[in-house]
Design a protein around this motif. Structure first.
Motif, PDB file in Angstrom:
ATOM      1  N   VAL A  96       9.028 -21.728 -17.117  1.00 51.51           N
ATOM      2  CA  VAL A  96       7.961 -22.730 -17.036  1.00 51.51           C
ATOM      3  C   VAL A  96       7.509 -22.855 -15.592  1.00 51.51           C
ATOM      4  O   VAL A  96       8.322 -23.108 -14.691  1.00 51.51           O
ATOM      5  CB  VAL A  96       8.453 -24.087 -17.575  1.00 51.51           C
ATOM      6  N   LEU A  97       6.213 -22.674 -15.367  1.00 52.29           N
ATOM      7  CA  LEU A  97       5.629 -22.759 -14.031  1.00 52.29           C
ATOM      8  C   LEU A  97       4.372 -23.622 -14.082  1.00 52.29           C
ATOM      9  O   LEU A  97       3.521 -23.426 -14.946  1.00 52.29           O
ATOM     10  CB  LEU A  97       5.259 -21.369 -13.508  1.00 52.29           C
ATOM     11  N   THR A  98       4.266 -24.557 -13.147  1.00 51.70           N
ATOM     12  CA  THR A  98       3.071 -25.384 -13.029  1.00 51.70           C
ATOM     13  C   THR A  98       2.688 -25.517 -11.559  1.00 51.70           C
ATOM     14  O   THR A  98       3.560 -25.468 -10.677  1.00 51.70           O
ATOM     15  CB  THR A  98       3.291 -26.792 -13.610  1.00 51.70           C
ATOM     16  N   ALA A  99       1.410 -25.705 -11.325  1.00 52.40           N
ATOM     17  CA  ALA A  99       0.947 -25.890  -9.954  1.00 52.40           C
ATOM     18  C   ALA A  99       1.520 -27.164  -9.343  1.00 52.40           C
ATOM     19  O   ALA A  99       1.849 -27.197  -8.145  1.00 52.40           O
ATOM     20  CB  ALA A  99      -0.579 -25.934  -9.928  1.00 52.40           C
ATOM     21  N   GLU A 100       1.674 -28.208 -10.150  1.00 53.62           N
ATOM     22  CA  GLU A 100       2.125 -29.502  -9.640  1.00 53.62           C
ATOM     23  C   GLU A 100       3.573 -29.465  -9.171  1.00 53.62           C
ATOM     24  O   GLU A 100       3.952 -30.246  -8.286  1.00 53.62           O
ATOM     25  CB  GLU A 100       1.967 -30.583 -10.718  1.00 53.62           C
ATOM     26  N   HIS A 101       4.356 -28.597  -9.741  1.00 54.79           N
ATOM     27  CA  HIS A 101       5.770 -28.513  -9.340  1.00 54.79           C
ATOM     28  C   HIS A 101       6.037 -27.220  -8.585  1.00 54.79           C
ATOM     29  O   HIS A 101       6.275 -27.223  -7.370  1.00 54.79           O
ATOM     30  CB  HIS A 101       6.670 -28.597 -10.571  1.00 54.79           C
ATOM     31  N   ASP A 102       5.978 -26.102  -9.291  1.00 54.20           N
ATOM     32  CA  ASP A 102       6.303 -24.816  -8.674  1.00 54.20           C
ATOM     33  C   ASP A 102       5.319 -24.451  -7.566  1.00 54.20           C
ATOM     34  O   ASP A 102       5.711 -23.849  -6.561  1.00 54.20           O
ATOM     35  CB  ASP A 102       6.316 -23.728  -9.748  1.00 54.20           C
ATOM     36  N   GLY A 103       4.053 -24.837  -7.744  1.00 50.82           N
ATOM     37  CA  GLY A 103       3.070 -24.556  -6.701  1.00 50.82           C
ATOM     38  C   GLY A 103       3.397 -25.251  -5.389  1.00 50.82           C
ATOM     39  O   GLY A 103       3.185 -24.693  -4.305  1.00 50.82           O
ATOM     40  N   VAL A 104       3.927 -26.462  -5.468  1.00 49.81           N
ATOM     41  CA  VAL A 104       4.315 -27.197  -4.253  1.00 49.81           C
ATOM     42  C   VAL A 104       5.532 -26.543  -3.603  1.00 49.81           C
ATOM     43  O   VAL A 104       5.589 -26.384  -2.373  1.00 49.81           O
ATOM     44  CB  VAL A 104       4.593 -28.676  -4.586  1.00 49.81           C
TER      45      VAL A 104
END
Length: 246
Positions: free
Chosen positions: A177-185
Motif C-alpha cells: 500500500v502506497l499513498t502520497a500522503e504517507h509514503d510520499g512524505v
C-alpha cells in the motif's frame, strides 16, 4: 559537503507532529500486511539474507517494544553491548533470537498491541531530549557521523519498518500500500537527505504513488520511488552509490 555532514549532529527535518503521524500509519500498515500473510509466507526468504519473513517480523517487534519502553530499551541496549560486536547487528540479532519461539500469530498480535504504545512513547519524547546526541557514532557512506536522538526516533525508527514492509511485499507478493500522503512524505524526506549527502546537482524524477520531481541541472535520473529508496539502503539494482540510512 561530506566533511560538514560528519562534523555536526544530524537532526530530523520533519516536524515532530508529522513524524509521529507517519509513525502511527506505518505501524498500522505493518500490522495489516502481516495479518494478511498466508501460513507458508512466514518461512519465505527476504532480501536480508539472514532473515526469513518470520525473523524480520520478530526484529520489527523487538524494535517496537524497544521504542515503547525506556526500561526495555535500556535492557536491549545493555544486552546487545555485552555481545561485543557491531552494536546494530548485535541488537537486531538479539531481537530475533529472543522471539525465536513465537508463532507468527503471536508476533502479529503482540505487534498490534505494542505499536500504539511505541507511538505514544516516541511522541512524548521532549524536545530537549530529541536534541541530545546519540552516544555512539554511526557509519554512513564509510564515514562516521553523529545523530541526535530525535533523528533516530522521528526518522530512522519509521524508515526501518517502512523499508521492511517493502521487503515483506517482495518476499511474499503481498500488496504494498502506497499513498502520497504517507509514503510520499517519507520518500520526500529521504530524497532531501540524499541530495544533501550527494552534494552535486541532479534532476530526479521518481515514479509511482510516492514519487515526485526534485532538483535541476546535472544528469536527469528516473526511478520507481520504492526502488530508489531500496537502492539507497543497499538493496535493489538502481545504480546509486550514495547511501541514506534506514
Amino acid at each position: 559537503m561530506t566533511a560538514a555532514l560528519t562534523a555536526r549532529p544530524r537532526t530530523s527535518a520533519l516536524g515532530h507532529d508529522t513524524a509521529m503521524r507517519l509513525a502511527a500509519t506505518e505501524y498500522e500498515r505493518i500490522v495489516a500486511l502481516l495479518e494478511g500473510l498466508a501460513p507458508q509466507d512466514w518461512a519465505k526468504p527476504t532480501d536480508c539474507p539472514a532473515w526469513d519473513v518470520r525473523a524480520m517480523a520478530a526484529h520489527l517487534l523487538g524494535m517496537a517494544e524497544m521504542s515503547a519502553s525506556i526500561r526495555e530499551s535500556m535492557r536491549q541496549v545493555k544486552a546487545a553491548q555485552a555481545r561485543g560486536g557491531v552494536f546494530i547487528d548485535e541488537l537486531t540479532d538479539l531481537q530475533v533470537a529472543e522471539r525465536a519461539g513465537m508463532a507468527p500469530a503471536a508476533i502479529v498480535a503482540r505487534y498490534a498491541e505494542v505499536a500504539p504504545k511505541a507511538v505514544k512513547a516516541r511522541r512524548r519524547m521532549p524536545w530537549f531530549v530529541r536534541r541530545q546526541k546519540m552516544p555512539a557514532a554511526q557509519v554512513v557512506n564509510a564515514r562516521e557521523e553523529t545523530w541526535t536522538l530525535g533523528f533516530l526516533s522521528d526518522v530512522i525508527m519509521t524508515r526501518d519498518p517502512w523499508m521492511h514492509r517493502t521487503d515483506f511485499a517482495r518476499a511474499t507478493g503481498a500488496p504494498l500500500v502506497l499513498t502520497a500522503e504517507h509514503d510520499g512524505v517519507l520518500v520526500a524526506d529521504v530524497v532531501s537527505e540524499w541530495f544533501e549527502r550527494l552534494g552535486r546537482p541532479v534532476a530526479l524524477r521518481l515514479t509511482g504513488p510516492a514519487g515526485g520531481t526534485w532538483g535541476q541541472g546535472g544528469p536527469e535520473l528516473e526511478f520507481d520511488a520504492v526502488e530508489f529508496c531500496r537502492a539507497l539502503s543497499g538493496r535493489g539494482t538502481a545504480p546509486l552509490d550514495t547511501e541514506v540510512p534506514f
